[in-house]
Design a protein around this motif. Structure first.
Motif, PDB file in Angstrom:
ATOM      1  N   GLY A  70      35.139  37.410  46.836  1.00 31.81           N
ATOM      2  CA  GLY A  70      35.168  36.295  46.038  1.00 31.81           C
ATOM      3  C   GLY A  70      36.705  35.665  45.813  1.00 31.81           C
ATOM      4  N   LEU A  71      36.983  34.612  45.481  1.00 32.70           N
ATOM      5  CA  LEU A  71      38.275  33.862  45.387  1.00 32.70           C
ATOM      6  C   LEU A  71      39.401  35.108  44.778  1.00 32.70           C
ATOM      7  CD1 LEU A  71      40.160  31.709  45.928  1.00 32.70           C
ATOM      8  CD2 LEU A  71      39.583  30.991  43.336  1.00 32.70           C
ATOM      9  N   VAL A  72      39.266  35.622  43.626  1.00 36.63           N
ATOM     10  CA  VAL A  72      39.978  36.493  42.886  1.00 36.63           C
ATOM     11  C   VAL A  72      40.358  37.545  43.828  1.00 36.63           C
ATOM     12  CG1 VAL A  72      40.613  37.862  40.882  1.00 36.63           C
ATOM     13  CG2 VAL A  72      39.392  35.683  40.619  1.00 36.63           C
ATOM     14  N   ALA A  73      39.252  38.176  44.408  1.00 31.68           N
ATOM     15  CA  ALA A  73      39.462  39.596  45.470  1.00 31.68           C
ATOM     16  C   ALA A  73      40.260  39.347  46.499  1.00 31.68           C
ATOM     17  CB  ALA A  73      38.094  39.892  45.519  1.00 31.68           C
ATOM     18  N   THR A  74      39.869  38.047  47.303  1.00 31.40           N
ATOM     19  CA  THR A  74      40.772  37.666  48.454  1.00 31.40           C
ATOM     20  C   THR A  74      41.949  37.413  47.973  1.00 31.40           C
ATOM     21  OG1 THR A  74      38.548  36.545  49.272  1.00 31.40           O
ATOM     22  CG2 THR A  74      40.633  35.928  50.298  1.00 31.40           C
ATOM     23  N   LEU A  75      42.292  36.544  46.972  1.00 25.88           N
ATOM     24  CA  LEU A  75      43.757  36.544  46.863  1.00 25.88           C
ATOM     25  C   LEU A  75      44.606  37.714  46.396  1.00 25.88           C
ATOM     26  CD1 LEU A  75      43.528  33.102  44.802  1.00 25.88           C
ATOM     27  CD2 LEU A  75      44.355  33.421  46.998  1.00 25.88           C
ATOM     28  N   GLN A  76      43.948  38.599  45.671  1.00 23.25           N
ATOM     29  CA  GLN A  76      44.621  39.764  45.274  1.00 23.25           C
ATOM     30  C   GLN A  76      44.583  40.661  46.392  1.00 23.25           C
ATOM     31  OE1 GLN A  76      46.253  40.991  42.884  1.00 23.25           O
ATOM     32  NE2 GLN A  76      46.684  42.703  44.205  1.00 23.25           N
ATOM     33  N   SER A  77      43.813  40.653  47.439  1.00 24.53           N
ATOM     34  CA  SER A  77      43.895  41.576  48.831  1.00 24.53           C
ATOM     35  C   SER A  77      45.174  40.764  49.493  1.00 24.53           C
ATOM     36  CB  SER A  77      42.830  41.428  49.671  1.00 24.53           C
ATOM     37  OG  SER A  77      43.033  41.746  50.625  1.00 24.53           O
ATOM     38  N   LEU A  78      45.159  39.590  49.622  1.00 23.09           N
ATOM     39  CA  LEU A  78      46.331  39.179  50.417  1.00 23.09           C
ATOM     40  C   LEU A  78      47.912  39.343  49.769  1.00 23.09           C
ATOM     41  CD1 LEU A  78      45.041  35.384  51.076  1.00 23.09           C
ATOM     42  CD2 LEU A  78      45.825  37.202  52.703  1.00 23.09           C
TER      43      LEU A  78
END
Length: 109
Positions: A70-78
């Motif tokens: 999801g958006l939050v998981a993707t941004l945190q991964s980045l």
């Protein structure tokens, strides 16, 4: 037509180059700073940040968990993997695109 020893087209070319570099630097800097400023850092999501609010809303909307991919998981991964370099490249590209579109726009009267 000569203007101070330069052709007008050469002058526009010089200012166009430096204008492009300026747009790319500003765009790259803003995008590189975006993830940490929002709270997506290499140590996790910062407390009391926009990222923590997004994480909370995402968990509530998805029945208590943040969905993988999801958006939050993707941004945190980045944010965790140093994605700011990627974001800087995206920002530089966006700055380049904005600069080029401003050159193509007809002058306002």
């Amino acid at each position: 037509f000569l203007l101070y020893g330069k052709r007008r087209s050469e002058e526009n070319s010089d200012s166009s180059f430096w204008g492009m570099v300026t747009y790319m630097a500003v765009g790259g800097g803003l995008m590189a700073a975006a993830l940490p400023v929002l709270g997506f850092s290499s140590t996790g999501i910062a407390a009391n940040s926009v990222a923590s609010s997004l994480m909370s809303w995402s968990a509530v909307a998805n029945g208590g968990g943040v969905p993988a991919g999801g958006l939050v998981a993707t941004l945190q991964s980045l944010g965790a993997s140093g994605g700011s370099a990627l974001m800087a490249k995206i920002g530089a590209f966006l700055g380049y695109t904005v600069h080029n579109s401003s050159l193509e726009a007809p002058p306002s009267s």
